[in-house]
Structure formats: structure tokens, C-alpha cells
Design a protein around this motif. Structure first.
Motif, mmCIF file in Angstrom:
data_model
loop_
_atom_site.group_PDB
_atom_site.id
_atom_site.type_symbol
_atom_site.label_atom_id
_atom_site.label_comp_id
_atom_site.label_asym_id
_atom_site.label_seq_id
_atom_site.Cartn_x
_atom_site.Cartn_y
_atom_site.Cartn_z
ATOM 1 N N ILE A 153 -28.188 -23.294 3.206
ATOM 2 C CA ILE A 153 -26.842 -22.693 3.190
ATOM 3 C C ILE A 153 -25.791 -23.738 2.795
ATOM 4 O O ILE A 153 -24.808 -23.427 2.123
ATOM 5 C CB ILE A 153 -26.504 -22.052 4.555
ATOM 6 C CG1 ILE A 153 -27.508 -20.951 4.917
ATOM 7 C CG2 ILE A 153 -25.081 -21.477 4.574
ATOM 8 C CD1 ILE A 153 -27.502 -19.740 4.002
ATOM 9 N N ALA A 154 -26.046 -24.998 3.194
ATOM 10 C CA ALA A 154 -25.111 -26.073 2.835
ATOM 11 C C ALA A 154 -25.043 -26.226 1.311
ATOM 12 O O ALA A 154 -23.958 -26.368 0.733
ATOM 13 C CB ALA A 154 -25.546 -27.371 3.483
ATOM 14 N N ASN A 205 -28.533 -11.933 -0.302
ATOM 15 C CA ASN A 205 -27.648 -10.930 0.295
ATOM 16 C C ASN A 205 -26.210 -11.014 -0.242
ATOM 17 O O ASN A 205 -25.432 -10.092 -0.079
ATOM 18 C CB ASN A 205 -27.657 -11.158 1.818
ATOM 19 C CG ASN A 205 -27.290 -9.913 2.582
ATOM 20 O OD1 ASN A 205 -27.490 -8.799 2.084
ATOM 21 N ND2 ASN A 205 -26.760 -10.090 3.773
ATOM 22 N N SER A 206 -25.881 -12.157 -0.859
ATOM 23 C CA SER A 206 -24.469 -12.356 -1.236
ATOM 24 C C SER A 206 -24.239 -12.243 -2.744
ATOM 25 O O SER A 206 -23.323 -12.868 -3.285
ATOM 26 C CB SER A 206 -23.982 -13.710 -0.716
ATOM 27 O OG SER A 206 -24.864 -14.715 -1.098
ATOM 28 N N ILE A 233 -25.532 -16.542 5.318
ATOM 29 C CA ILE A 233 -25.952 -16.982 6.661
ATOM 30 C C ILE A 233 -26.679 -15.835 7.383
ATOM 31 O O ILE A 233 -27.719 -16.029 8.008
ATOM 32 C CB ILE A 233 -24.725 -17.449 7.494
ATOM 33 C CG1 ILE A 233 -24.135 -18.731 6.885
ATOM 34 C CG2 ILE A 233 -25.098 -17.691 8.955
ATOM 35 C CD1 ILE A 233 -22.798 -19.152 7.478
ATOM 36 N N ILE A 234 -26.137 -14.617 7.228
ATOM 37 C CA ILE A 234 -26.699 -13.464 7.950
ATOM 38 C C ILE A 234 -28.043 -13.023 7.357
ATOM 39 O O ILE A 234 -29.040 -12.915 8.061
ATOM 40 C CB ILE A 234 -25.699 -12.268 7.940
ATOM 41 C CG1 ILE A 234 -24.438 -12.650 8.703
ATOM 42 C CG2 ILE A 234 -26.319 -11.006 8.539
ATOM 43 C CD1 ILE A 234 -23.249 -11.742 8.434
ATOM 44 N N GLY A 235 -28.052 -12.825 6.033
ATOM 45 C CA GLY A 235 -29.260 -12.209 5.461
ATOM 46 C C GLY A 235 -29.893 -12.988 4.321
ATOM 47 O O GLY A 235 -30.615 -12.409 3.511
ATOM 48 N N LEU A 247 -19.088 -23.367 15.687
ATOM 49 C CA LEU A 247 -18.690 -23.993 14.415
ATOM 50 C C LEU A 247 -19.379 -23.332 13.218
ATOM 51 O O LEU A 247 -18.749 -23.059 12.196
ATOM 52 C CB LEU A 247 -19.025 -25.494 14.433
ATOM 53 C CG LEU A 247 -18.079 -26.375 15.241
ATOM 54 C CD1 LEU A 247 -18.574 -27.805 15.269
ATOM 55 C CD2 LEU A 247 -16.674 -26.323 14.663
ATOM 56 N N SER A 248 -20.700 -23.059 13.370
ATOM 57 C CA SER A 248 -21.418 -22.470 12.224
ATOM 58 C C SER A 248 -20.926 -21.053 11.947
ATOM 59 O O SER A 248 -20.998 -20.566 10.823
ATOM 60 C CB SER A 248 -22.936 -22.489 12.448
ATOM 61 O OG SER A 248 -23.236 -21.785 13.616
ATOM 62 N N LEU A 249 -20.400 -20.404 13.000
ATOM 63 C CA LEU A 249 -19.861 -19.056 12.832
ATOM 64 C C LEU A 249 -18.602 -19.070 11.948
ATOM 65 O O LEU A 249 -18.408 -18.182 11.118
ATOM 66 C CB LEU A 249 -19.525 -18.483 14.222
ATOM 67 C CG LEU A 249 -19.466 -16.969 14.361
ATOM 68 C CD1 LEU A 249 -20.846 -16.364 14.151
ATOM 69 C CD2 LEU A 249 -18.933 -16.590 15.745
#
Lengths: 223, 199
Positions: free
Chosen positions: A126-127, A191-192, A185-187, A47-49
């Protein structure tokens, strides 16, 4: 500024008293997001993916649901005919209407997003970041959607045409918004920056331009 | 030269011929009553005069306005109310007062003149069609404008409300205003009116 506030307050008051319509959009968003875990399974990893995609696509559908009503009542009750004869720039009226629409349909989605993101297995940080991204994209969706909604109001096939014409324009927003959350989420959030800058630049271009385009289309539609 | 002159006007919408070869003049202090059967183009003619529609041929001249699009001397009250059902009479009139950039005191004056005192805090959705019509017409008194273009304003009004409204129109015309009215009852308007039959 007076006319902007007048139309903003009128639309907010009018729509808030029509509770069914006001509640419908957030409820649709919640249900759409909840359906994914039911269909895919409760594994938090899976789900988080796909959580970024779920949140962005669901908010896009929810925004689309509300767009048809943006101008239709003003056309059917004759408000636009009278507004055109008022000593107020129509673009200011459009800006007021789009702002009211965003406050009632976009803002609630952004406020609900952190809870749904946590439910999908994302971290608290992240949320909150997802909420910010949804806040940003709902502004863009309201602006682009308003432009399309003003084009299709007199066609009699508003909702279908609106969806057909809007989706291609929503694709870049969808890609960059989901990408921003994915990269975070990744970095980490830092990162975004690139997708966020893209979304911010899109917003800053659309904010002043769309009300002017909508004003021209509405004038043409009334005539 | 008359204040408003329409010369050889015709209108084609879609593939349909709506009206043709219409000529008229209206001066300050006059009422022009447009009469004709359903579908003969009364509303289209009023919309043309208000600047919403471009005539397919002919020309409209308004002596004090160079640009029809930027007119702020016209009040247009069509068959739709331009009111929000979820808002009260006062809230709707307050909104239109702000749009017309007029004095807030005019709201009370308009409410009183159209006998809307008792229902001023009622939502439009709870009013009868006659009361809604009165509320819609009350916008005329929010800001002073020389030209009133009214599409069947008598519809849904009872005798008392109609007499009150005719007095308001008569008063406006006496003060050098102009009223252009599409109506199925030309007899109710003052004797000095001009009649324009189309269709």
C-alpha cells in the motif's frame, strides 16, 4: 522540442543551485506528516486509518507552497517579455516550466511517500501504491496550480490568492486520491480502479490544455 | 513609406494618461532616440512598438509585418536583465540562443563583442550591475533581427563598455538595421540619430 528542453534544463539548473528552495518542499512534507502522529498519538490502528488523508493533504499543502515561485521570477526579471518575442510557441515554454516545477517539487514527494506511509502503519504494498497516487496527484496539482499561479502573478497578493483560488479546484483531486488509497487498504489495489481512472482522465485532459491556457494568461499578463 | 510609422499614439494605463499625440517614423539605417523625463512614458512607448502594449489610440505600422503579435524581427531589451542569477553568463546566453533558434557560434561572438570572456563561466549573482547589463545586451548578437528596441541601455555601463556598445549599435544601423532607444543621454548616440521628445 528544443525550446521545451531548453526551458526545462534552465529551470532545473537554476532551481537546483538554489538549494534552500529545492529542499524546502520535501522537508515541509515530511514535517507535516510527522506532526499528525505527534498530535493524534502513536496507535498504528488510528494512524493507518487516516494515513491516506494525511499523505494527500500534506502533499497538497507542500505543492501549494512551491507554486508562487513558478512564474514570479520570470515576470520580475523580464524573461517573459523576451520569450514572447521568440519564434517559439509560448505553450511549449509553459509545458517546460510546469514539467521542471513538477520534477523539483512533485517527484520528490512521491519518492518520500513510501517511507512516510510505512511510518503511518501502512503495508509495504500500500505504501508503494500511495507513492504512485501521490505521483499522479502532484502532476495534477502542478498543472491546476500553474493555471492559478499565472493568473495571480501581478496581483501583489500571490500566495493568499493562490491558496484561496486553488483549494476549491484541488478538492476533487483530494477526495479521489484519498479514496483510492482507502479502497486499496480495504479491498486491495484492484479495488481502487475507479478513482485511479478519474485521476488519470483528469491528468490526460489537463496535460495538453493547461500549457495553452497558461500561455494565453501569461501573454495577457505581460501586456 | 517608412519602415516603422507611429501615428497619433497615446497610452492610458489604469486611470493614468501615460503619453499622448506621439508621431514618429523610422527607416532602415536609422536610430530613433526617445527622450523625456522620468515617468513620461518612454518605456510604455517602447513596449507599444514591441507589441506588448496596445495603444489607447493611434496606430503603429511596421512595413514588413502584418501581425504585430507574431513579430520575430524585434529584439527588445528592457530595464530588467532577463537573466537567471543562478546560471553562468554562458548558460544564460546558450538558453537565449536556443530560444532565438540561432547558431551556437554566435554565443562566443556575443561574449567576445561585449568583453565577457573572463566572466563567461561566472554566475550572474557574482557580477556587478554593469557586467549584468553587458550580458543582457549581448543577447542582441545571438540572432540577427532588424529592429532593436532598447530601454536605457547605457545605464550602469562604464565608458569603455559604453563606447563598445555604441559601436555595436552603429554597426547594426549601418547594416540597414533600426535602433529605437529610450535614453537620458541623447548626446552619446551617433550624430545622424532622430530625436523624439515625449512628455
Amino acid at each position: 522540442m528544443g525550446a521545451f528542453l531548453a526551458i526545462l534544463m534552465r529551470d532545473l539548473r537554476s532551481d537546483l543551485r538554489n538549494r534552500a528552495q529545492f529542499v524546502m518542499i520535501p522537508v515541509f512534507y515530511i514535517l507535516a506528516v510527522i506532526l499528525f502522529p505527534l498530535g493524534i498519538g502513536p496507535e498504528t490502528g488510528t494512524l493507518s486509518l487516516i494515513a491516506p488523508g494525511i499523505l494527500v493533504v500534506s502533499s497538497l499543502f507542500a505543492s501549494l507552497l512551491a507554486l508562487e515561485k513558478l512564474f514570479s521570477s520570470d515576470i520580475s526579471d523580464g524573461s517573459f517579455e523576451s520569450i514572447i518575442l521568440c519564434p517559439v510557441p509560448i505553450s511549449v515554454i509553459m509545458a517546460g516550466k510546469i514539467t521542471a516545477h513538477w520534477i523539483l517539487t512533485g517527484l520528490p514527494l512521491a519518492l518520500i511517500t513510501p517511507f512516510l506511509a510505512i511510518m503511518l502503519g501502512l503495508s509495504f504494498e500500500i505504501a508503494l501504491f500511495s507513492s504512485l497516487i501521490i505521483l499522479l496527484i502532484t502532476i495534477i496539482l502542478s498543472l491546476i496550480g500553474a493555471m492559478i499561479a499565472s493568473l495571480v502573478i501581478n496581483t501583489g497578493k500571490g500566495s493568499v490568492l493562490l491558496a484561496l483560488l486553488s483549494f476549491p479546484l484541488f478538492i476533487p483531486v483530494l477526495i479521489f486520491a484519498a479514496g483510492a488509497i482507502d479502497l486499496a487498504i480495504i479491498g486491495g489495489i484492484g479495488n481502487s480502479i475507479a478513482p485511479i481512472l478519474f485521476l488519470c482522465s483528469l491528468t490526460s485532459i489537463a496535460l495538453p490544455v493547461v500549457p495553452i491556457i497558461c500561455a494565453a494568461i501569461i501573454k495577457w499578463q505581460v501586456r | 513609406m517608412s519602415f516603422i510609422t507611429g501615428k497619433n499614439l497615446s497610452c492610458i494605463r489604469g486611470m493614468k494618461y501615460v503619453y499622448g499625440k506621439v508621431d514618429f517614423t523610422v527607416d532602415a539605417g536609422e536610430i530613433l532616440v526617445v527622450v523625456g523625463k522620468n515617468g513620461c512614458g518612454k518605456t510604455s512607448l517602447l513596449k507599444t512598438i514591441a507589441g506588448f502594449l496596445k495603444p489607447s489610440s493611434g496606430q503603429i505600422t511596421i512595413s514588413c509585418a502584418d501581425d504585430l503579435q507574431s513579430l520575430d524581427i524585434i529584439h527588445y531589451i528592457g530595464t530588467s536583465s532577463s537573466l537567471k542569477k543562478q546560471l553562468t553568463v554562458r548558460e544564460n546566453l546558450t538558453f537565449w540562443s536556443k530560444m532565438l533558434d540561432s547558431d551556437a557560434d554566435n554565443i562566443d561572438k556575443a561574449i567576445k563583442s561585449f568583453g565577457l570572456d573572463e566572466m563567461s563561466n561566472s554566475q550572474i549573482s557574482y557580477l556587478s550591475s554593469g557586467q549584468i547589463k553587458r550580458c543582457s545586451l549581448a543577447r542582441l548578437l545571438l540572432a540577427e533581427r532588424k529592429i532593436w528596441i532598447l530601454d536605457e541601455p547605457e545605464t550602469a555601463l562604464d565608458n569603455d563598455s559604453l563606447n563598445r556598445f555604441i559601436d555595436i549599435v552603429t554597426n547594426h544601423v549601418k547594416n540597414n538595421g533600426i535602433a529605437i532607444i529610450a535614453s537620458h543621454r541623447p548626446d552619446i548616440w551617433p550624430d545622424n540619430k532622430k530625436l523624439l521628445e515625449i512628455g
